[in-house]
Design a protein around this motif. Structure first.
Motif, PDB file in Angstrom:
ATOM      1  N   LEU A 248       0.829  -1.209   0.000  1.00 48.48           N
ATOM      2  CA  LEU A 248       0.000   0.000   0.000  1.00 48.48           C
ATOM      3  C   LEU A 248       0.864   1.260   0.000  1.00 48.48           C
ATOM      4  N   ILE A 249       1.972   1.225   0.728  1.00 49.67           N
ATOM      5  CA  ILE A 249       2.897   2.371   0.725  1.00 49.67           C
ATOM      6  C   ILE A 249       3.457   2.597  -0.676  1.00 49.67           C
TER       7      ILE A 249
ATOM      8  N   THR B 253      14.094   6.551  -3.955  1.00 49.49           N
ATOM      9  CA  THR B 253      14.713   6.919  -2.675  1.00 49.49           C
ATOM     10  C   THR B 253      13.664   7.344  -1.657  1.00 49.49           C
ATOM     11  N   GLN B 254      12.695   8.150  -2.090  1.00 44.55           N
ATOM     12  CA  GLN B 254      11.631   8.598  -1.185  1.00 44.55           C
ATOM     13  C   GLN B 254      10.770   7.428  -0.737  1.00 44.55           C
ATOM     14  N   SER B 255      10.495   6.483  -1.646  1.00 47.22           N
ATOM     15  CA  SER B 255       9.699   5.305  -1.290  1.00 47.22           C
ATOM     16  C   SER B 255      10.422   4.445  -0.262  1.00 47.22           C
ATOM     17  N   ILE B 256      11.723   4.224  -0.493  1.00 44.60           N
ATOM     18  CA  ILE B 256      12.513   3.426   0.452  1.00 44.60           C
ATOM     19  C   ILE B 256      12.595   4.136   1.794  1.00 44.60           C
ATOM     20  N   LEU B 257      12.774   5.457   1.763  1.00 46.15           N
ATOM     21  CA  LEU B 257      12.873   6.232   2.998  1.00 46.15           C
ATOM     22  C   LEU B 257      11.591   6.108   3.820  1.00 46.15           C
ATOM     23  N   TRP B 258      10.443   6.171   3.156  1.00 41.69           N
ATOM     24  CA  TRP B 258       9.147   6.025   3.820  1.00 41.69           C
ATOM     25  C   TRP B 258       9.059   4.666   4.530  1.00 41.69           C
TER      26      TRP B 258
ATOM     27  N   PHE C 248      11.554   2.576   5.248  1.00 41.14           N
ATOM     28  CA  PHE C 248      12.596   2.527   6.285  1.00 41.14           C
ATOM     29  C   PHE C 248      12.102   3.177   7.579  1.00 41.14           C
ATOM     30  N   ALA C 249      11.523   4.358   7.464  1.00 42.02           N
ATOM     31  CA  ALA C 249      11.120   5.133   8.644  1.00 42.02           C
ATOM     32  C   ALA C 249      10.055   4.418   9.466  1.00 42.02           C
ATOM     33  N   VAL C 250       8.972   3.978   8.816  1.00 45.05           N
ATOM     34  CA  VAL C 250       7.853   3.409   9.582  1.00 45.05           C
ATOM     35  C   VAL C 250       8.207   2.058  10.198  1.00 45.05           C
ATOM     36  N   TYR C 251       9.081   1.285   9.527  1.00 48.17           N
ATOM     37  CA  TYR C 251       9.395  -0.034  10.068  1.00 48.17           C
ATOM     38  C   TYR C 251      10.547  -0.010  11.075  1.00 48.17           C
ATOM     39  N   VAL C 252      11.535   0.835  10.863  1.00 50.31           N
ATOM     40  CA  VAL C 252      12.624   0.932  11.834  1.00 50.31           C
ATOM     41  C   VAL C 252      12.114   1.520  13.155  1.00 50.31           C
ATOM     42  N   PHE C 253      11.420   2.654  13.078  1.00 47.93           N
ATOM     43  CA  PHE C 253      10.963   3.293  14.313  1.00 47.93           C
ATOM     44  C   PHE C 253       9.741   2.589  14.907  1.00 47.93           C
ATOM     45  N   GLY C 254       8.901   2.005  14.029  1.00 47.52           N
ATOM     46  CA  GLY C 254       7.808   1.180  14.530  1.00 47.52           C
ATOM     47  C   GLY C 254       8.341  -0.055  15.237  1.00 47.52           C
ATOM     48  N   GLY C 255       9.426  -0.646  14.684  1.00 49.00           N
ATOM     49  CA  GLY C 255      10.045  -1.793  15.313  1.00 49.00           C
ATOM     50  C   GLY C 255      10.665  -1.443  16.655  1.00 49.00           C
TER      51      GLY C 255
END
Length: 397
Positions: free
Chosen positions: A27-28, A40-45, A47-54
């Motif tokens: 969905l992202i 890059t923007q897609s990967i960054l998105w 990266f952000a939600v899963y690293v900090f969500g984790g």
């Protein structure tokens, strides 16, 4: 800590982690495609939600010994997929930041219950159902287009649903679908990113339109469809959930996440329900299931730069099938919740239709108009009519 690990909480954590990873990622990527974001923007998105969500899902359960699963908002991403084309990447970041601040303030001041009551939950559900309808239609169309993969995935989903097998039907359908896809439609070989991805802080752009159209609806969706669901699941399983702390930390982690392009990092509703359930083992050890899920999310986020190019090679019809399965329960629950109260059926119908229309008026998006008009009709027209009806019944009696 490791002595509290057992096969039941490990299994629950693995299932919860896979649940948070599979559908939301697709969905992202669809939301990124709609907004013409670069790779890059897609990967960054992601990266952000899963690293900090984790990290959220590792730190909080270890500290509280409660199965608080971290993640990000699936319903929020479904909402954003309809909005990314209207704003730049940096304008969205500005809206995410405001949304995180709103959550933090709500948690700090402790008026979650009062805030969420400003908009009837039926109206929020109707708005969400209206937004998701487009994806559910594409889901059926894609099953027909990619017939062999779609049909076998659907049969797998129904089998696991019918016999109530322990592995979630949605994840089972996606995994079997991916296997069948590789058998009948071999994927093109790809070359991964040559160098490791280095995340960079992104700077927000602020404007009134993104505040009204993104920040407020996103906050409502996280509070009602993630935080409220998770807290309800915890309390149902006899945990004394630190509600204000959970909301405050969701706001704090979401604030950090926003600077890397992610919409949120918060307690995950359905995943928390999985890890807090009796099937996850002894009550005092279930928190380790949340930690396992958090580790999975963290690892996935750190290696997203390798995985996203692979996901992007998947046919768009298969992405629509994944998204459809992932949103199926959300869509069903939203419809049920929206039209469960007969006394406000007119307001929910208006909220649903307005959200479905996608109409933007005065630079304010359809979901916001859906909430405003739906809430107005519910509170000031239907409730007045209902009250008058009750008075007239009382007088007659």
């Amino acid at each position: 800590m490791f002595k509290d690990l057992n096969h039941k909480n490990i299994s629950a954590g693995m299932v919860a982690g896979i649940f948070v990873i599979t559908g939301p990622t697709a969905l992202i990527l669809e939301a990124s495609s709609n907004g013409n974001f670069n790779t890059t923007q897609s990967i960054l998105w992601i990266f952000a939600v899963y690293v900090f969500g984790g990290l959220f899902g590792i730190i909080l359960p270890l500290y509280s010994k409660i199965p608080i699963v971290g993640g990000h908002t699936l319903t929020g991403v479904a909402f954003l997929a309809t909005m990314t084309s209207q704003f730049t990447f940096n304008e969205l970041i500005g809206a995410y930041l405001i949304s995180a601040l709103l959550m933090g303030i709500i948690g700090f001041l402790g008026f979650f219950s009062k805030f969420i009551k400003l908009v009837p939950k039926e109206i929020i559900s109707a708005m969400l159902a209206g937004m998701i309808t487009h994806y559910m239609v594409n889901f059926i169309v894609s099953i027909n287009t990619l017939f062999i993969v779609g049909f076998i995935s659907l049969i797998t989903f129904l089998i696991f649903l019918r016999w109530k097998l322990k592995f979630p039907p949605v994840i089972s359908a996606i995994i079997i679908g991916f296997i069948v896809l590789n058998l009948f439609y071999p994927l093109n070989s790809i070359e991964g990113t040559s160098a490791a991805f280095m995340p960079k802080i992104q700077f927000p752009d602020f404007n009134t339109s993104s505040f009204l159209s993104i920040a407020i609806p996103l906050t409502l969706l996280i509070l009602s469809n993630d935080i409220a669901v998770a807290i309800g699941a915890l309390e149902q399983n006899d945990y004394r959930a630190p509600i204000n702390k959970i909301i405050s930390f969701s706001g704090l982690f979401s604030l950090i996440t926003s600077f890397f392009g992610g919409q949120s990092a918060n307690i995950a509703g359905m995943a928390t329900a999985i890890c807090s359930d009796k099937e996850a083992g002894p009550k005092e050890k279930r928190y380790m299931g949340a930690v396992i899920a958090g580790v999975l999310l963290l690892v996935y986020g750190l290696f997203s730069w390798k995985l996203v190019p692979l996901i992007q090679t998947l046919p768009k019809e298969f992405i629509s099938i994944i998204v459809g399965f992932s949103l199926l329960n959300v869509f069903g629950n939203s419809l049920y919740q929206a039209f469960s109260k007969h006394s406000i059926k007119t307001s929910t119908v208006f909220a649903f239709i307005i959200s479905l229309s996608g109409t933007t008026i005065l630079s304010i998006s359809a979901p916001v108009w859906s909430l405003l008009i739906g809430s107005f009709i519910a509170r000031y027209i239907e409730n007045i009519t209902e009250e008058k009806g009750e008075k007239s019944v009382n007088k007659t009696a």
